[in-house]
Each structure stands twice: as C-alpha cells, then as structure tokens.
Design a protein around this motif. Structure first.
Motif, PDB file in Angstrom:
ATOM      1  N   PHE A  66      19.275   9.230   5.411  1.00  0.00           N
ATOM      2  CA  PHE A  66      18.901   8.874   4.045  1.00  0.00           C
ATOM      3  C   PHE A  66      17.379   8.959   3.950  1.00  0.00           C
ATOM      4  O   PHE A  66      16.665   8.310   4.718  1.00  0.00           O
ATOM      5  CB  PHE A  66      19.377   7.473   3.684  1.00  0.00           C
ATOM      6  N   SER A  67      16.902   9.755   3.033  1.00  0.00           N
ATOM      7  CA  SER A  67      15.469   9.995   2.925  1.00  0.00           C
ATOM      8  C   SER A  67      15.111  10.184   1.458  1.00  0.00           C
ATOM      9  O   SER A  67      15.640  11.083   0.809  1.00  0.00           O
ATOM     10  CB  SER A  67      15.090  11.234   3.742  1.00  0.00           C
ATOM     11  N   PHE A  68      14.234   9.324   0.933  1.00  0.00           N
ATOM     12  CA  PHE A  68      13.805   9.461  -0.449  1.00  0.00           C
ATOM     13  C   PHE A  68      12.446   8.798  -0.654  1.00  0.00           C
ATOM     14  O   PHE A  68      11.952   8.053   0.192  1.00  0.00           O
ATOM     15  CB  PHE A  68      14.832   8.878  -1.430  1.00  0.00           C
ATOM     16  N   LYS A  69      11.843   9.096  -1.782  1.00  0.00           N
ATOM     17  CA  LYS A  69      10.493   8.662  -2.099  1.00  0.00           C
ATOM     18  C   LYS A  69      10.488   7.260  -2.712  1.00  0.00           C
ATOM     19  O   LYS A  69      11.532   6.687  -3.020  1.00  0.00           O
ATOM     20  CB  LYS A  69       9.836   9.637  -3.076  1.00  0.00           C
ATOM     21  N   THR A  70       9.275   6.729  -2.865  1.00  0.00           N
ATOM     22  CA  THR A  70       9.046   5.509  -3.636  1.00  0.00           C
ATOM     23  C   THR A  70       8.070   5.855  -4.758  1.00  0.00           C
ATOM     24  O   THR A  70       7.616   6.997  -4.876  1.00  0.00           O
ATOM     25  CB  THR A  70       8.454   4.396  -2.754  1.00  0.00           C
ATOM     26  N   ASP A  71       7.748   4.875  -5.597  1.00  0.00           N
ATOM     27  CA  ASP A  71       6.817   5.140  -6.694  1.00  0.00           C
ATOM     28  C   ASP A  71       5.353   5.023  -6.261  1.00  0.00           C
ATOM     29  O   ASP A  71       4.448   5.121  -7.091  1.00  0.00           O
ATOM     30  CB  ASP A  71       7.090   4.191  -7.873  1.00  0.00           C
TER      31      ASP A  71
ATOM     32  N   ALA B 250       2.658   7.963  -0.547  1.00  0.00           N
ATOM     33  CA  ALA B 250       3.290   7.075   0.436  1.00  0.00           C
ATOM     34  C   ALA B 250       4.245   7.872   1.321  1.00  0.00           C
ATOM     35  O   ALA B 250       4.750   8.929   0.922  1.00  0.00           O
ATOM     36  CB  ALA B 250       4.040   5.949  -0.271  1.00  0.00           C
ATOM     37  N   PRO B 251       4.512   7.396   2.535  1.00  0.00           N
ATOM     38  CA  PRO B 251       5.482   8.082   3.392  1.00  0.00           C
ATOM     39  C   PRO B 251       6.883   8.015   2.805  1.00  0.00           C
ATOM     40  O   PRO B 251       7.193   7.151   1.969  1.00  0.00           O
ATOM     41  CB  PRO B 251       5.395   7.309   4.716  1.00  0.00           C
ATOM     42  N   THR B 252       7.716   8.925   3.252  1.00  0.00           N
ATOM     43  CA  THR B 252       9.107   8.941   2.811  1.00  0.00           C
ATOM     44  C   THR B 252       9.850   7.757   3.406  1.00  0.00           C
ATOM     45  O   THR B 252       9.680   7.422   4.574  1.00  0.00           O
ATOM     46  CB  THR B 252       9.782  10.256   3.239  1.00  0.00           C
ATOM     47  N   LEU B 253      10.671   7.130   2.597  1.00  0.00           N
ATOM     48  CA  LEU B 253      11.515   6.034   3.075  1.00  0.00           C
ATOM     49  C   LEU B 253      12.722   6.674   3.761  1.00  0.00           C
ATOM     50  O   LEU B 253      13.464   7.432   3.129  1.00  0.00           O
ATOM     51  CB  LEU B 253      11.931   5.171   1.881  1.00  0.00           C
ATOM     52  N   LYS B 254      12.911   6.372   5.041  1.00  0.00           N
ATOM     53  CA  LYS B 254      13.938   7.073   5.805  1.00  0.00           C
ATOM     54  C   LYS B 254      14.688   6.108   6.715  1.00  0.00           C
ATOM     55  O   LYS B 254      14.088   5.236   7.347  1.00  0.00           O
ATOM     56  CB  LYS B 254      13.308   8.183   6.646  1.00  0.00           C
ATOM     57  N   PHE B 255      16.006   6.280   6.798  1.00  0.00           N
ATOM     58  CA  PHE B 255      16.825   5.551   7.766  1.00  0.00           C
ATOM     59  C   PHE B 255      18.110   6.338   7.979  1.00  0.00           C
ATOM     60  O   PHE B 255      18.377   7.346   7.306  1.00  0.00           O
ATOM     61  CB  PHE B 255      17.110   4.111   7.305  1.00  0.00           C
ATOM     62  N   PHE B 256      18.917   5.885   8.946  1.00  0.00           N
ATOM     63  CA  PHE B 256      20.127   6.606   9.329  1.00  0.00           C
ATOM     64  C   PHE B 256      21.322   5.659   9.342  1.00  0.00           C
ATOM     65  O   PHE B 256      21.166   4.434   9.423  1.00  0.00           O
ATOM     66  CB  PHE B 256      19.978   7.220  10.730  1.00  0.00           C
ATOM     67  N   ALA B 257      22.514   6.247   9.271  1.00  0.00           N
ATOM     68  CA  ALA B 257      23.765   5.533   9.516  1.00  0.00           C
ATOM     69  C   ALA B 257      24.487   6.272  10.628  1.00  0.00           C
ATOM     70  O   ALA B 257      24.665   7.495  10.550  1.00  0.00           O
ATOM     71  CB  ALA B 257      24.622   5.477   8.259  1.00  0.00           C
TER      72      ALA B 257
ATOM     73  N   ALA C 216      -7.157   5.902  14.637  1.00  0.00           N
ATOM     74  CA  ALA C 216      -6.528   6.306  13.384  1.00  0.00           C
ATOM     75  C   ALA C 216      -6.158   5.076  12.588  1.00  0.00           C
ATOM     76  O   ALA C 216      -5.805   4.027  13.154  1.00  0.00           O
ATOM     77  CB  ALA C 216      -5.284   7.153  13.647  1.00  0.00           C
ATOM     78  N   ASP C 217      -6.262   5.197  11.276  1.00  0.00           N
ATOM     79  CA  ASP C 217      -5.810   4.158  10.367  1.00  0.00           C
ATOM     80  C   ASP C 217      -4.425   4.569   9.873  1.00  0.00           C
ATOM     81  O   ASP C 217      -4.282   5.518   9.103  1.00  0.00           O
ATOM     82  CB  ASP C 217      -6.775   4.021   9.191  1.00  0.00           C
ATOM     83  N   ILE C 218      -3.402   3.904  10.365  1.00  0.00           N
ATOM     84  CA  ILE C 218      -2.032   4.235   9.994  1.00  0.00           C
ATOM     85  C   ILE C 218      -1.647   3.402   8.774  1.00  0.00           C
ATOM     86  O   ILE C 218      -1.601   2.177   8.847  1.00  0.00           O
ATOM     87  CB  ILE C 218      -1.065   3.974  11.161  1.00  0.00           C
ATOM     88  N   TRP C 219      -1.402   4.099   7.683  1.00  0.00           N
ATOM     89  CA  TRP C 219      -1.062   3.402   6.434  1.00  0.00           C
ATOM     90  C   TRP C 219       0.445   3.157   6.404  1.00  0.00           C
ATOM     91  O   TRP C 219       1.240   4.075   6.322  1.00  0.00           O
ATOM     92  CB  TRP C 219      -1.489   4.238   5.234  1.00  0.00           C
ATOM     93  N   THR C 220       0.813   1.882   6.500  1.00  0.00           N
ATOM     94  CA  THR C 220       2.216   1.480   6.495  1.00  0.00           C
ATOM     95  C   THR C 220       2.453   0.595   5.278  1.00  0.00           C
ATOM     96  O   THR C 220       2.387  -0.635   5.354  1.00  0.00           O
ATOM     97  CB  THR C 220       2.570   0.716   7.792  1.00  0.00           C
ATOM     98  N   PRO C 221       2.726   1.194   4.120  1.00  0.00           N
ATOM     99  CA  PRO C 221       2.886   0.390   2.907  1.00  0.00           C
ATOM    100  C   PRO C 221       4.142  -0.472   2.923  1.00  0.00           C
ATOM    101  O   PRO C 221       4.173  -1.543   2.329  1.00  0.00           O
ATOM    102  CB  PRO C 221       2.955   1.436   1.792  1.00  0.00           C
ATOM    103  N   PHE C 222       5.191  -0.011   3.632  1.00  0.00           N
ATOM    104  CA  PHE C 222       6.441  -0.780   3.703  1.00  0.00           C
ATOM    105  C   PHE C 222       7.101  -0.519   5.041  1.00  0.00           C
ATOM    106  O   PHE C 222       6.724   0.399   5.782  1.00  0.00           O
ATOM    107  CB  PHE C 222       7.382  -0.420   2.547  1.00  0.00           C
ATOM    108  N   TRP C 223       8.083  -1.320   5.355  1.00  0.00           N
ATOM    109  CA  TRP C 223       8.767  -1.226   6.645  1.00  0.00           C
ATOM    110  C   TRP C 223      10.264  -1.367   6.435  1.00  0.00           C
ATOM    111  O   TRP C 223      10.719  -2.230   5.693  1.00  0.00           O
ATOM    112  CB  TRP C 223       8.256  -2.308   7.590  1.00  0.00           C
TER     113      TRP C 223
END
Length: 354
Positions: A226-231, A235-242, A143-150
């Motif tokens: 916290f979960s939201f889109k980018t422009d 692209a995958p959803t930008l997600k992280f937790f507190a 599989a080609d995993i597209w990871t535009p950001f980290w």
C-alpha cells in the motif's frame, strides 16, 4: 523533536587515532571536510561524494575504507584519473590500492533511509580511511532526515487466513516532525478495501488506516503493498505492507498422519478449523477408505462450528509392512465438500547388520 545522532560503529583498529580534521598526514587531502547530504525525505535516498587526493610526492597505499557503520549507507570508489574511470570496491581490509602523486579517488556514499524500521530525523557517520604507515584519517558525513510522520507497523502480519475470510488489519500513522497532515488514501488498492479515520484522543496528529482483503485471495503466500501520498508538499510516500498465507476456508493440520508403534507413537491428532469468521461448520463425518485393524478414530468438538479434532489410537502389534489408508472427512460445505488425509502405520525399522 530531533533524535540524537546515530554515530557509525567504531572499529577496533586505530579509530581512536582518527584525525578530527581532514588534512591527513603525508600528502592525503580529503574534500569536503564534512560531507553534507542535505535534507532527505524519509523513505528516499541521498548521496554525496568525497574527493581523496594524493598531494604528496610519493605513492600512498590505501589499505582499507570503511565500514560505513550501518546497512543504510553504501560506498562506491572510483579512480577518475585512470583510463575508463575504473571502480574499486571499498573494503575494510586488504585493498592495497596505490594512489599516485597528484591522483584523486572519489568515494560516493548513498544513504538509503528506506532501510530504517524506526523513526530517524538526523544521521551522522564517520568512515575510516586506513593508510599504510600513517595515522588513519576519517570521512565524516551528516544528513537531515525529514520524517514528517511514522507508520506502525510497517508490515501487517496476517498469518494464516482463509481465502474468502476477508481478513482485516490496520496501521497507525503518527505525526513526527509535521504538525498536521492528511493521508490521501484511495478507497481500494488491488481489491483491498481501505478505510482511513482520524484518531481524536491523541495529542499529536494520528490516523488509523484499515485494510480488508478482497472477497477471495489466491491460495498461498501473499504480500500486498500500500503506497500513497499525503497532503504535505514534498513529503515521503506513505507505505506499508500486508503479508500472510491464504488457505482454503477449511484448514486441516497435519497434512498426513503417521503412526509408529515400534517407537511408542501410537496416538496422533488432526485439527479441522474454519478460518473464515462467517463460516459455521457442520459436524464432519469420518470414513477410512481402507479399514486399518486396531486403529480407533474418534471426533472431538473443540468449538462448535469452528474447530474439531480427530484422534487416532492404534492398539495393535507392529506391522510387518506399512499399512496405508486415507481418512475421508465429509465437511458438508459446498466449496470444500471433503478433505482427504493419508494415514500410515509404519513397521519397525530393522537394525543394521553388525
């Protein structure tokens, strides 16, 4: 930049004999020769199906399928030629599944990239197929995993915080395969304030996302997503937790004091701490609800307005029974005016009869 392929872990039984092709010996045929799961945006899942067909004249016994090689890949086996299309759980050993002449089994693989905790841009794997009396075959996939950001860290560890401390932390979002992107973060999520700013002193596109807790958190453990889109399109959803534990703004530890003179434990200590940065504590006043003879209680100022320590020192004999009282701590705070801490001096435990 592409990372090196992450190959599935080898198993000790016969993997060195795996055929590079997919026309296995004695009638087993596997389609496709190499399963392409396509492009999977990081954080989502991709799936595909192998067909395993007995093209011989005799039954072929499948002794094992797998392992898949990592927690990110799950397997499901179906026998569509049988009534009701029963599902069989793939196991590394002990399956003993007889595939009749002309019969087909389908093996679905689901690759869940949300299980990764580090950047991955490509994934390949090999699933062993163990057959009775034959050389093991292999099921290869990629599989080609597209990871535009980290995002780092994927979870902000707040630890112990005051319920009104408005604790704050941040994550950094760095470009991986994309050159430019902008997080479309809202100003707040569930009362948590969000501030997004571009980091300018880096070669790659980098953003800092700061989150600040609401004016008051519910007491106890918390986990905020916290979960939201980018422009970036598709692209995958930008997600992280507190994550953390919210305590009253004035915390104390331990929750009770135990003195055991019979085993030499005649001293103990209690900490009183202001968790909120904006809170300045006055010097507490101490009072034992019921006096305990020979117990000395002293207050130490460790950090003015922030941290105090109460020292207990017992100099009396072993009591014949438990002596109990309660330390009342007057904090002079309008929200938490007093704290009550149980105090016990324990007797010697009698030895069991011989």
């Amino acid at each position: 930049m592409k990372f090196q392929p992450l190959l599935c872990s080898a198993i000790s039984l016969g993997l060195s004999l795996l055929s590079c092709g997919h026309e296995a010996s004695s009638g087993i045929a596997i389609y496709p020769q190499r399963l392409d799961l396509g492009t999977i945006p990081f954080g989502s899942s991709g799936s595909g199906t192998f067909e395993i067909r007995n093209e011989g004249d005799d039954p072929i016994r499948i002794l094992g399928i797998g392992p898949s090689g990592c927690d990110c890949a799950t397997l499901a086996l179906t026998l569509p030629d049988r009534l009701g299309s029963p599902k069989v759980r793939p196991e590394y050993r002990g399956m003993n599944l007889d595939l009749q002449p002309g019969e087909m089994a389908t093996l679905e693989i689901v690759l869940d990239t949300s299980r990764y905790r580090e950047p991955v841009t490509w994934k390949s794997g090999r699933i062993p197929l163990i057959l009775e009396g034959q050389t093991p075959a292999s099921l290869d996939y990629a599989a080609d995993i597209w990871t535009p950001f980290w995002v780092e860290p994927w979870s902000i560890p707040f630890g112990n915080v005051g319920i009104r401390a408005q604790a704050s932390g941040f994550v950094v979002v760095r470009a991986q395969e994309a050159k430019e992107f902008t997080p479309l973060s809202p100003p707040e999520v569930d009362g948590w304030a969000i501030t997004t700013s571009r980091v300018l002193d880096t070669e790659t596109c980098t953003w800092k996302i700061q989150v600040t807790a609401p004016e008051e958190l519910p007491e106890g453990p918390f986990q905020q997503e916290f979960s939201f889109k980018t422009d970036l399109q598709n692209a995958p959803t930008l997600k992280f937790f507190a994550r953390g534990v919210a305590h009253p703004d004035i915390a104390h530890s331990p929750k009770r004091i135990l003195i055991r003179p019979s085993v030499g434990e005649t001293e103990s200590a209690l900490s009183i701490r202001a968790l909120s940065e904006n809170l300045e504590l006055q010097t507490p006043e101490l009072q034992l609800e019921e006096p305990i003879p020979d117990l000395d209680v002293q207050l130490e100022t460790v950090q003015v307005g922030k941290l105090f320590r109460v020292h207990f020192n017992y100099s009396g004999p072993d009591p014949t029974e438990t002596i109990q009282s309660t330390l009342i701590i007057n904090t002079h705070d309008s929200e938490i005016p007093s704290i009550r801490v149980p105090v016990s001096v324990l007797p010697k435990i009698p030895s069991p009869p011989r």
